[in-house]
Design a protein around this motif. Sequence first.
Motif, PDB file in Angstrom:
ATOM      1  N   PHE A  64     -89.029 -30.555   7.143  1.00 23.21           N
ATOM      2  CA  PHE A  64     -90.545 -30.519   7.655  1.00 23.21           C
ATOM      3  C   PHE A  64     -91.221 -29.415   6.741  1.00 23.21           C
ATOM      4  O   PHE A  64     -90.407 -28.411   6.251  1.00 23.21           O
ATOM      5  N   SER A  65     -92.448 -29.584   6.085  1.00 23.77           N
ATOM      6  CA  SER A  65     -92.967 -28.445   5.318  1.00 23.77           C
ATOM      7  C   SER A  65     -93.432 -27.231   6.205  1.00 23.77           C
ATOM      8  O   SER A  65     -93.167 -27.269   7.523  1.00 23.77           O
ATOM      9  N   ASN A  66     -93.939 -26.183   5.601  1.00 24.42           N
ATOM     10  CA  ASN A  66     -94.313 -25.097   6.332  1.00 24.42           C
ATOM     11  C   ASN A  66     -95.574 -25.332   7.259  1.00 24.42           C
ATOM     12  O   ASN A  66     -95.724 -24.459   8.272  1.00 24.42           O
ATOM     13  N   THR A  67     -96.344 -26.266   6.812  1.00 28.21           N
ATOM     14  CA  THR A  67     -97.336 -26.802   7.727  1.00 28.21           C
ATOM     15  C   THR A  67     -97.062 -27.123   9.152  1.00 28.21           C
ATOM     16  O   THR A  67     -97.759 -26.489  10.089  1.00 28.21           O
ATOM     17  N   VAL A  68     -95.909 -27.790   9.215  1.00 28.98           N
ATOM     18  CA  VAL A  68     -95.662 -28.274  10.685  1.00 28.98           C
ATOM     19  C   VAL A  68     -95.111 -27.088  11.410  1.00 28.98           C
ATOM     20  O   VAL A  68     -95.380 -26.758  12.710  1.00 28.98           O
ATOM     21  N   SER A  69     -94.545 -26.012  10.664  1.00 27.26           N
ATOM     22  CA  SER A  69     -94.137 -24.728  11.214  1.00 27.26           C
ATOM     23  C   SER A  69     -95.302 -23.794  11.650  1.00 27.26           C
ATOM     24  O   SER A  69     -95.259 -23.161  12.861  1.00 27.26           O
TER      25      SER A  69
ATOM     26  N   VAL B 296     -94.129 -42.920   5.854  1.00 30.16           N
ATOM     27  CA  VAL B 296     -92.969 -42.737   4.635  1.00 30.16           C
ATOM     28  C   VAL B 296     -91.755 -43.331   5.231  1.00 30.16           C
ATOM     29  O   VAL B 296     -91.232 -44.104   4.313  1.00 30.16           O
ATOM     30  N   ILE B 297     -91.265 -43.312   6.363  1.00 30.69           N
ATOM     31  CA  ILE B 297     -90.207 -43.568   7.061  1.00 30.69           C
ATOM     32  C   ILE B 297     -90.225 -45.262   6.820  1.00 30.69           C
ATOM     33  O   ILE B 297     -89.257 -45.846   6.461  1.00 30.69           O
ATOM     34  N   ARG B 298     -91.267 -45.886   7.092  1.00 36.21           N
ATOM     35  CA  ARG B 298     -91.347 -47.297   7.124  1.00 36.21           C
ATOM     36  C   ARG B 298     -91.725 -48.019   5.783  1.00 36.21           C
ATOM     37  O   ARG B 298     -91.782 -49.273   5.683  1.00 36.21           O
ATOM     38  N   GLY B 299     -91.898 -47.048   4.841  1.00 37.84           N
ATOM     39  CA  GLY B 299     -92.018 -47.477   3.649  1.00 37.84           C
ATOM     40  C   GLY B 299     -93.415 -48.015   3.175  1.00 37.84           C
ATOM     41  O   GLY B 299     -93.680 -48.886   2.492  1.00 37.84           O
TER      42      GLY B 299
ATOM     43  N   ILE C 186    -101.356 -32.017  13.981  1.00 33.38           N
ATOM     44  CA  ILE C 186     -99.933 -32.219  13.906  1.00 33.38           C
ATOM     45  C   ILE C 186     -99.479 -33.779  14.103  1.00 33.38           C
ATOM     46  O   ILE C 186     -98.687 -34.335  13.458  1.00 33.38           O
ATOM     47  N   ASN C 187    -100.394 -34.586  14.873  1.00 32.90           N
ATOM     48  CA  ASN C 187    -100.320 -35.877  14.780  1.00 32.90           C
ATOM     49  C   ASN C 187    -100.363 -36.628  13.550  1.00 32.90           C
ATOM     50  O   ASN C 187     -99.843 -37.282  13.193  1.00 32.90           O
ATOM     51  N   GLY C 188    -101.291 -36.121  12.744  1.00 31.42           N
ATOM     52  CA  GLY C 188    -101.655 -36.673  11.177  1.00 31.42           C
ATOM     53  C   GLY C 188    -100.197 -36.360  10.567  1.00 31.42           C
ATOM     54  O   GLY C 188     -99.932 -37.325   9.853  1.00 31.42           O
ATOM     55  N   LYS C 189     -99.702 -35.238  10.484  1.00 28.74           N
ATOM     56  CA  LYS C 189     -98.595 -34.721   9.919  1.00 28.74           C
ATOM     57  C   LYS C 189     -97.456 -35.938  10.462  1.00 28.74           C
ATOM     58  O   LYS C 189     -96.644 -36.347   9.383  1.00 28.74           O
ATOM     59  N   PHE C 190     -97.088 -36.187  11.743  1.00 25.30           N
ATOM     60  CA  PHE C 190     -95.905 -37.084  11.953  1.00 25.30           C
ATOM     61  C   PHE C 190     -96.553 -38.347  11.802  1.00 25.30           C
ATOM     62  O   PHE C 190     -95.253 -39.096  11.363  1.00 25.30           O
TER      63      PHE C 190
END
Length: 131
Positions: free
Chosen positions: A4-9, A126-129, A116-120
């Motif tokens: 995770f980026s520093n943004t999530v932290s 990305v995971i789904r391609g 944070i919902n936008g980040k996830f």
Amino acid sequence: MKLFSNTVSTLEHALNYSSAKQKVISQNIANVDTPNYKAKDVSFKAVLQEVTGQSFQAKRSDARHYEFTSRASSLPGVAGKPNVNYNENGNSVDLDKEMADLATNQIYYNALTERINGKFNSLQTVIRGGK
């Protein structure tokens, strides 16, 4: 490699601050009629110091100036206001101020959760391609 980026932290720490502020405001409102109860507040500066591990101090230009200190508490950054009385029974809770702080904190919390919902959601895309 960091997942995770520093943004999530940073958003996590901001949510912790908002949660602590919510608890303190709730305690103040619950004790609005308690004699000699002193209202508390969460210090952003103290929470920032705890998260970053850095100590910030105000520079005094004269030895007669007051030092900035806070009282210890179970929640990080929580400090009381010992010399303030709003009621004749020694209580220092201003219900109008607490309700305004509650509304402000709720807006702040909602903005953080949306971010944070936008980040996830981005990670999920990305995971789904990209689908």
